[in-house]
Write a protein that holds these residues in place. Structure first.
Motif, mmCIF file in Angstrom:
data_model
loop_
_atom_site.group_PDB
_atom_site.id
_atom_site.type_symbol
_atom_site.label_atom_id
_atom_site.label_comp_id
_atom_site.label_asym_id
_atom_site.label_seq_id
_atom_site.Cartn_x
_atom_site.Cartn_y
_atom_site.Cartn_z
ATOM 1 N N MET A 1 7.899 -3.182 13.759
ATOM 2 C CA MET A 1 8.792 -2.968 14.900
ATOM 3 C C MET A 1 7.977 -2.569 16.126
ATOM 4 N N ARG A 2 8.211 -3.276 17.223
ATOM 5 C CA ARG A 2 7.482 -2.983 18.459
ATOM 6 C C ARG A 2 8.010 -1.710 19.104
ATOM 7 N N ARG A 3 7.096 -0.883 19.596
ATOM 8 C CA ARG A 3 7.473 0.379 20.229
ATOM 9 C C ARG A 3 6.751 0.487 21.559
ATOM 10 N N PRO A 4 7.301 1.272 22.497
ATOM 11 C CA PRO A 4 6.630 1.430 23.790
ATOM 12 C C PRO A 4 5.484 2.428 23.706
ATOM 13 N N LEU A 5 4.579 2.323 24.680
ATOM 14 C CA LEU A 5 3.543 3.335 24.813
ATOM 15 C C LEU A 5 4.155 4.640 25.286
ATOM 16 N N THR A 6 3.519 5.745 24.914
ATOM 17 C CA THR A 6 3.893 7.039 25.476
ATOM 18 C C THR A 6 2.718 7.550 26.306
ATOM 19 N N HIS A 7 3.028 8.157 27.442
ATOM 20 C CA HIS A 7 1.981 8.691 28.306
ATOM 21 C C HIS A 7 1.679 10.111 27.868
ATOM 22 N N LEU A 8 0.410 10.372 27.512
ATOM 23 C CA LEU A 8 0.036 11.710 27.065
ATOM 24 C C LEU A 8 -0.406 12.575 28.234
ATOM 25 N N ALA A 9 -1.456 12.159 28.941
ATOM 26 C CA ALA A 9 -1.982 12.940 30.064
ATOM 27 C C ALA A 9 -2.972 12.082 30.829
ATOM 28 N N GLY A 10 -2.987 12.232 32.150
ATOM 29 C CA GLY A 10 -3.978 11.530 32.961
ATOM 30 C C GLY A 10 -3.968 10.040 32.703
ATOM 31 N N ALA B 1 -1.097 -8.234 13.348
ATOM 32 C CA ALA B 1 0.293 -8.060 13.772
ATOM 33 C C ALA B 1 0.467 -6.759 14.549
ATOM 34 N N ALA B 2 -0.137 -5.682 14.052
ATOM 35 C CA ALA B 2 -0.071 -4.407 14.762
ATOM 36 C C ALA B 2 -0.767 -4.507 16.107
ATOM 37 N N ALA B 3 -1.911 -5.181 16.147
ATOM 38 C CA ALA B 3 -2.630 -5.350 17.414
ATOM 39 C C ALA B 3 -1.765 -6.068 18.438
ATOM 40 N N ARG B 4 -1.040 -7.090 18.004
ATOM 41 C CA ARG B 4 -0.185 -7.826 18.953
ATOM 42 C C ARG B 4 0.947 -6.948 19.472
ATOM 43 N N ARG B 5 1.457 -6.044 18.639
ATOM 44 C CA ARG B 5 2.491 -5.122 19.117
ATOM 45 C C ARG B 5 1.930 -4.183 20.183
ATOM 46 N N VAL B 6 0.709 -3.717 19.968
ATOM 47 C CA VAL B 6 0.084 -2.838 20.961
ATOM 48 C C VAL B 6 -0.183 -3.614 22.248
ATOM 49 N N MET B 7 -0.662 -4.848 22.138
ATOM 50 C CA MET B 7 -0.890 -5.687 23.333
ATOM 51 C C MET B 7 0.379 -5.817 24.161
ATOM 52 N N ALA B 8 1.489 -6.099 23.474
ATOM 53 C CA ALA B 8 2.754 -6.265 24.189
ATOM 54 C C ALA B 8 3.167 -4.969 24.883
ATOM 55 N N ALA B 9 2.937 -3.839 24.223
ATOM 56 C CA ALA B 9 3.292 -2.551 24.825
ATOM 57 C C ALA B 9 2.421 -2.256 26.044
ATOM 58 N N ILE B 10 1.142 -2.634 25.994
ATOM 59 C CA ILE B 10 0.255 -2.453 27.149
ATOM 60 C C ILE B 10 0.745 -3.297 28.321
ATOM 61 N N ALA B 11 1.124 -4.532 28.041
ATOM 62 C CA ALA B 11 1.637 -5.399 29.103
ATOM 63 C C ALA B 11 2.927 -4.841 29.676
ATOM 64 N N ASP B 12 3.827 -4.359 28.808
ATOM 65 C CA ASP B 12 5.097 -3.792 29.282
ATOM 66 C C ASP B 12 4.864 -2.581 30.179
ATOM 67 N N ALA B 13 3.822 -1.796 29.876
ATOM 68 C CA ALA B 13 3.524 -0.601 30.671
ATOM 69 C C ALA B 13 2.757 -0.924 31.943
ATOM 70 N N GLY B 14 2.311 -2.174 32.078
ATOM 71 C CA GLY B 14 1.582 -2.581 33.283
ATOM 72 C C GLY B 14 0.173 -2.025 33.357
ATOM 73 N N LEU B 15 -0.439 -1.735 32.198
ATOM 74 C CA LEU B 15 -1.797 -1.190 32.203
ATOM 75 C C LEU B 15 -2.823 -2.320 32.202
ATOM 76 N N PRO B 16 -4.012 -2.076 32.742
ATOM 77 C CA PRO B 16 -5.064 -3.100 32.726
ATOM 78 C C PRO B 16 -5.445 -3.468 31.294
ATOM 79 N N ASP B 17 -5.788 -4.733 31.085
ATOM 80 C CA ASP B 17 -6.189 -5.197 29.760
ATOM 81 C C ASP B 17 -7.422 -4.444 29.270
#
Length: 246
Positions: A1-10, A47-63
């Motif tokens: 299941m795909r999940r969003p990134l969480t912002h920890l600090a900085g 598969a897990a890596a692709r979920r993380v990739m998608a979450a990075i893209a959704d958050a608008g972070l640099p590759d």
């Protein structure tokens, strides 16, 4: 299941760990940088890596442009082959082990054969089976860049070898400008199939990492299979584990 990134600090974001321990999926950290983000651990398979990739893209972070292995265990490195155009960084001891792992004929049949020969591998190898949707194009990747003691990365990131009983190549990643120390699994006991009756958490190593004079001051301590701990909470955990002497 795909999940969003969480912002920890900085600059530090986390893709959360899987709360079901049978799935053996730790958190993946992303240290954002306009020149190319740094990934800490790769996910437990493509598969897990692709979920993380998608979450990075959704958050608008640099590759990501760099991937740091906290250690060689499969749940931290098996996703590496799915990450495009990253420089993989790891300790020399883990590099030797992963070079051997890369030569194994990984497949569902191979997993069954290994468990039949050593039943203590059962939980780990069942988790590997679940993590792998397909073995096509899967490879274990040793690091491109090896280090011995410490390695400084652009942006003030410090990669430090700490060793310990969980894995000889255990490494922590310090992000001083964000007040975060990423611990991997460094103070955990050895893996189940290697664990003896007297093996436990490495309280001495954790005490060293919490010593600001030796390791630096951090506001957050992140182990891969638990929730991030504030400095105060981490010290409280150490005191409990240490019988109140921490």
């Amino acid at each position: 299941m795909r999940r969003p990134l969480t912002h920890l600090a900085g600059r530090v974001w986390l893709y959360p760990h899987d709360e079901d321990p049978a799935n053996v999926q730790g958190s993946v950290a992303i240290i954002a940088d306009d020149a190319g983000s740094v990934l800490v651990d790769s996910g437990n398979g493509p598969a897990a890596a692709r979920r993380v990739m998608a979450a990075i893209a959704d958050a608008g972070l640099p590759d990501p442009r760099r991937l740091v292995y906290t250690h060689h265990h499969w749940d931290h490195v098996w996703g590496a082959c799915a990450w495009p155009d990253v420089e993989i960084i790891g300790h020399v001891a883990g590099a030797r082990i992963l070079a051997d792992e890369a030569r194994r004929p990984w497949s569902h049949d191979y997993l069954r054969e290994q468990v039949a020969a050593n039943p203590r591998l059962g939980p780990s190898f069942e988790a590997r089976r679940r993590a792998m949707e397909s073995w096509r194009d899967f490879v274990v990747l040793p690091p491109h860049t090896e280090f011995v003691d410490t390695l400084s990365l652009p942006g003030g990131i410090e990669v430090r070898h700490v060793g310990g009983g969980h894995a000889e190549d255990s490494t922590v990643v310090a992000v001083p400008d964000s007040g975060v120390l990423l611990l991997g699994d460094c103070f955990y006991p050895p893996p189940l199939h290697l664990r003896g009756p007297d093996d436990g958490y490495d309280v001495g190593l954790l005490r060293t990492l919490l010593d600001e004079k030796r390791s630096g001051r951090f506001d957050w301590y992140v182990d891969s299979h638990g929730e991030p701990s504030s400095a105060a909470a981490a010290r409280a955990l150490l005191a409990a584990a240490d019988g109140g002497a921490g």
